[in-house]
Design a protein around this motif. Sequence first.
Motif, mmCIF file in Angstrom:
data_model
loop_
_atom_site.group_PDB
_atom_site.id
_atom_site.type_symbol
_atom_site.label_atom_id
_atom_site.label_comp_id
_atom_site.label_asym_id
_atom_site.label_seq_id
_atom_site.Cartn_x
_atom_site.Cartn_y
_atom_site.Cartn_z
ATOM 1 N N GLY A 1 52.528 42.115 48.303
ATOM 2 C CA GLY A 1 51.106 42.332 48.089
ATOM 3 C C GLY A 1 50.219 41.249 48.610
ATOM 4 N N LEU A 2 48.933 41.433 48.319
ATOM 5 C CA LEU A 2 47.897 40.490 48.719
ATOM 6 C C LEU A 2 47.049 40.258 47.480
ATOM 7 C CD1 LEU A 2 47.035 39.240 51.426
ATOM 8 C CD2 LEU A 2 45.534 41.185 51.759
ATOM 9 N N TRP A 3 46.873 39.001 47.071
ATOM 10 C CA TRP A 3 46.246 38.698 45.792
ATOM 11 C C TRP A 3 44.867 39.300 45.622
ATOM 12 C CZ3 TRP A 3 41.588 36.301 45.337
ATOM 13 C CH2 TRP A 3 41.108 35.625 46.491
ATOM 14 N N GLY A 4 44.115 39.438 46.719
ATOM 15 C CA GLY A 4 42.725 39.899 46.616
ATOM 16 C C GLY A 4 42.537 41.389 46.876
ATOM 17 N N SER A 5 43.623 42.073 47.195
ATOM 18 C CA SER A 5 43.484 43.471 47.622
ATOM 19 C C SER A 5 43.478 44.469 46.475
ATOM 20 C CB SER A 5 44.629 43.825 48.578
ATOM 21 O OG SER A 5 44.828 45.224 48.628
ATOM 22 N N PRO A 6 42.464 45.324 46.407
ATOM 23 C CA PRO A 6 42.438 46.339 45.345
ATOM 24 C C PRO A 6 43.596 47.338 45.487
ATOM 25 C CG PRO A 6 40.670 46.725 46.930
ATOM 26 C CD PRO A 6 41.289 45.413 47.282
ATOM 27 N N PHE A 7 44.039 47.565 46.707
ATOM 28 C CA PHE A 7 45.153 48.505 46.930
ATOM 29 C C PHE A 7 46.442 47.926 46.364
ATOM 30 C CE2 PHE A 7 42.570 51.200 49.414
ATOM 31 C CZ PHE A 7 41.722 50.380 50.143
ATOM 32 N N SER A 8 46.653 46.656 46.652
ATOM 33 C CA SER A 8 47.826 45.954 46.152
ATOM 34 C C SER A 8 47.809 45.905 44.625
ATOM 35 C CB SER A 8 47.811 44.548 46.751
ATOM 36 O OG SER A 8 48.912 43.811 46.343
ATOM 37 N N PRO B 1 40.998 36.348 40.058
ATOM 38 C CA PRO B 1 39.885 35.609 39.466
ATOM 39 C C PRO B 1 38.594 35.805 40.260
ATOM 40 C CG PRO B 1 41.784 34.174 39.880
ATOM 41 C CD PRO B 1 42.077 35.474 40.529
ATOM 42 N N LYS B 2 37.489 35.938 39.524
ATOM 43 C CA LYS B 2 36.200 36.242 40.129
ATOM 44 C C LYS B 2 35.778 35.191 41.162
ATOM 45 C CE LYS B 2 31.495 37.482 38.923
ATOM 46 N NZ LYS B 2 30.440 37.535 37.933
ATOM 47 N N GLN B 3 35.888 33.909 40.784
ATOM 48 C CA GLN B 3 35.427 32.849 41.689
ATOM 49 C C GLN B 3 36.206 32.844 43.006
ATOM 50 O OE1 GLN B 3 35.816 32.543 38.431
ATOM 51 N NE2 GLN B 3 34.641 30.845 37.569
ATOM 52 N N LYS B 4 37.505 33.090 42.885
ATOM 53 C CA LYS B 4 38.367 33.094 44.073
ATOM 54 C C LYS B 4 37.956 34.238 45.011
ATOM 55 C CE LYS B 4 43.280 32.292 44.994
ATOM 56 N NZ LYS B 4 44.652 32.706 44.667
ATOM 57 N N LEU B 5 37.677 35.410 44.424
ATOM 58 C CA LEU B 5 37.247 36.561 45.222
ATOM 59 C C LEU B 5 35.892 36.288 45.863
ATOM 60 C CD1 LEU B 5 37.953 39.977 43.445
ATOM 61 C CD2 LEU B 5 38.888 39.129 45.593
ATOM 62 N N ALA B 6 34.972 35.735 45.078
ATOM 63 C CA ALA B 6 33.631 35.449 45.588
ATOM 64 C C ALA B 6 33.718 34.501 46.780
ATOM 65 C CB ALA B 6 32.763 34.858 44.487
ATOM 66 N N ALA B 7 34.588 33.486 46.673
ATOM 67 C CA ALA B 7 34.754 32.532 47.768
ATOM 68 C C ALA B 7 35.313 33.242 48.996
ATOM 69 C CB ALA B 7 35.680 31.399 47.338
ATOM 70 N N LEU B 8 36.249 34.143 48.775
ATOM 71 C CA LEU B 8 36.846 34.900 49.877
ATOM 72 C C LEU B 8 35.796 35.743 50.586
ATOM 73 C CD1 LEU B 8 39.552 35.953 51.232
ATOM 74 C CD2 LEU B 8 39.454 37.796 49.573
ATOM 75 N N PHE B 9 34.908 36.380 49.822
ATOM 76 C CA PHE B 9 33.907 37.262 50.410
ATOM 77 C C PHE B 9 32.775 36.504 51.071
ATOM 78 C CE2 PHE B 9 36.266 40.644 49.194
ATOM 79 C CZ PHE B 9 36.234 41.022 47.858
ATOM 80 N N TRP C 1 35.795 44.817 41.951
ATOM 81 C CA TRP C 1 35.451 44.154 43.207
ATOM 82 C C TRP C 1 33.993 44.373 43.618
ATOM 83 C CZ3 TRP C 1 40.377 45.140 42.031
ATOM 84 C CH2 TRP C 1 41.396 44.333 42.539
ATOM 85 N N LEU C 2 33.500 45.595 43.416
ATOM 86 C CA LEU C 2 32.183 45.971 43.914
ATOM 87 C C LEU C 2 31.088 45.048 43.390
ATOM 88 C CD1 LEU C 2 30.419 47.875 45.562
ATOM 89 C CD2 LEU C 2 30.353 49.428 43.602
ATOM 90 N N GLY C 3 31.133 44.769 42.101
ATOM 91 C CA GLY C 3 30.126 43.880 41.500
ATOM 92 C C GLY C 3 30.086 42.535 42.188
ATOM 93 N N ILE C 4 31.254 41.991 42.456
ATOM 94 C CA ILE C 4 31.343 40.664 43.075
ATOM 95 C C ILE C 4 30.840 40.717 44.523
ATOM 96 C CG2 ILE C 4 32.924 38.792 43.721
ATOM 97 C CD1 ILE C 4 34.762 39.908 41.400
ATOM 98 N N VAL C 5 31.260 41.736 45.250
ATOM 99 C CA VAL C 5 30.844 41.884 46.650
ATOM 100 C C VAL C 5 29.325 42.066 46.745
ATOM 101 C CG1 VAL C 5 31.036 43.338 48.713
ATOM 102 C CG2 VAL C 5 33.052 42.855 47.351
#
Lengths: 247, 229
Positions: free
Chosen positions: A33-40, A228-236, A188-192
């Motif tokens: 998998g991929l830590w940030g992927s909604p599919f995973s 984690p939210k912060q990690k996703l936000a940084a990725l986006f 994910w949507l909220g963060i994006v």
Amino acid sequence: IAQENTYTQTQRTENQTGLTGKMNQEEQVQVLGLWGSPFSKRVEMVLQLKGIPYEYIEEDVYGNKSPMLLKYNPIHKKVPVLVHNGRSIAESLVIVEYIEDTWKTGPTILPQDPYERAMARFWAKYVDEKVMVAMGKAFWGPESEREKERKEAYEGLISLEKEIGDKRFFGGETIGIVDIAADFIGYWLGIVQEVSGVTIMTAEEFPNLKRWSEDFVGNNIIKEVLPPKQKLAALFKTPFRSAATSG
Amino acid sequence: MAADEVKLIGSWASVYVMRAMIALHLKSISYEFLQETFGSKSELLLKSNPVHKKMPVLIHADKPVCESNIIVQYIDEAWNSSSQPSILPSHPYDKAIARFWAAYIDDKWFISLRSILTARGEADKKVAIAEVEERTELLEKAFVDCSKGKPFFNGTDHIGYLDIAFGSFLGWLRVVELDAGHKFLDEIKTPSLSKWADQFCNDPSVKPIMPEITKLAEFARKLFPKPQA
């Protein structure tokens, strides 16, 4: 908060490797998998909802694809992939149905009634083919197409708002395949939207989906699986920043 | 409508409608076929499939089911007496593999096939043809894996979910082959699929509903008109 994070980490480790000894004797389940992927995450959510132990292997999908990934998903070379006793299955919703068919303990993800099952599959497919595709292009697609894709995604959300109505989850009282498929919308949507400054789903226009997303994310098992939210936000933040500078 | 009455909204030329029809025939389910008029959508269709407004729609005891592969699974699950053949394979792994390839056929294989018909110019057409060749080769390998020595993708002596998913395209495939002047299925390149295609088309649940190729080709010319020279 630090305490909570430690608890989460320990919990996750136990789920993944604490039962390895037992796992080797009976079944071997691995998730590429991929830590940030909604599919995973869909796959991990279902495994954890059902209490199925598994080994998680993070894949560098955008960098170097591992020999294991290329061996187990030669057709699409993508994650997630489930490997069960050496045999692999790809495509998140195919995997979710496989898990449902194979492990008979734990909560069910699909209804029993054939008609209700058909409805669940219909909406899960709708989320994937109408909403997810449009969302992806609305936020990350070619600039010239983004407005059109936002409208598509918006329309998709309207159908989903209607479909959930005042049900707790798309699956009724418990989380089902449609809720799992809609994980991007729920979390994910909220963060994006926050990071990009582009809003497709507002609480005012989508009160049912807003309420649903809170219940979904608030579920004891789901919240442990979500990245984690912060990690996703940084990725986006990175792609949006470069989009801004490239004008 | 009687409690167990079955209706199918569709069209003779549609691959997706054909899937539903094959499944109904396999299970010996009697149904009323409601032919849609080309170029317009009936009230019943719009009412039964408000989300996509597309066929096929299966209406069973007044309840609509949409999306061809979902309809096929529904038919398999709703009519599941031991005297009727099973459409999905019984083992969960085989089921998953069948679902995987059915999705591949719709999302990848067919998209390439269609792009041959919509190609503008020879260069685009050539690229599309090469892609279909490549993807058909994958399906040849998939057949060998899935069939386990039996005549069908289903791994049994009767047709199943994946046979239906792919076989329903055979009429259109033939039309594209004629149009492009290129064979995708033949005894040398795809020996297993070639043999399978013959057996599929001759299956009693398929033969009566497989559209005539000349009729389909004529319809294709209407749907995909050639740009003026």
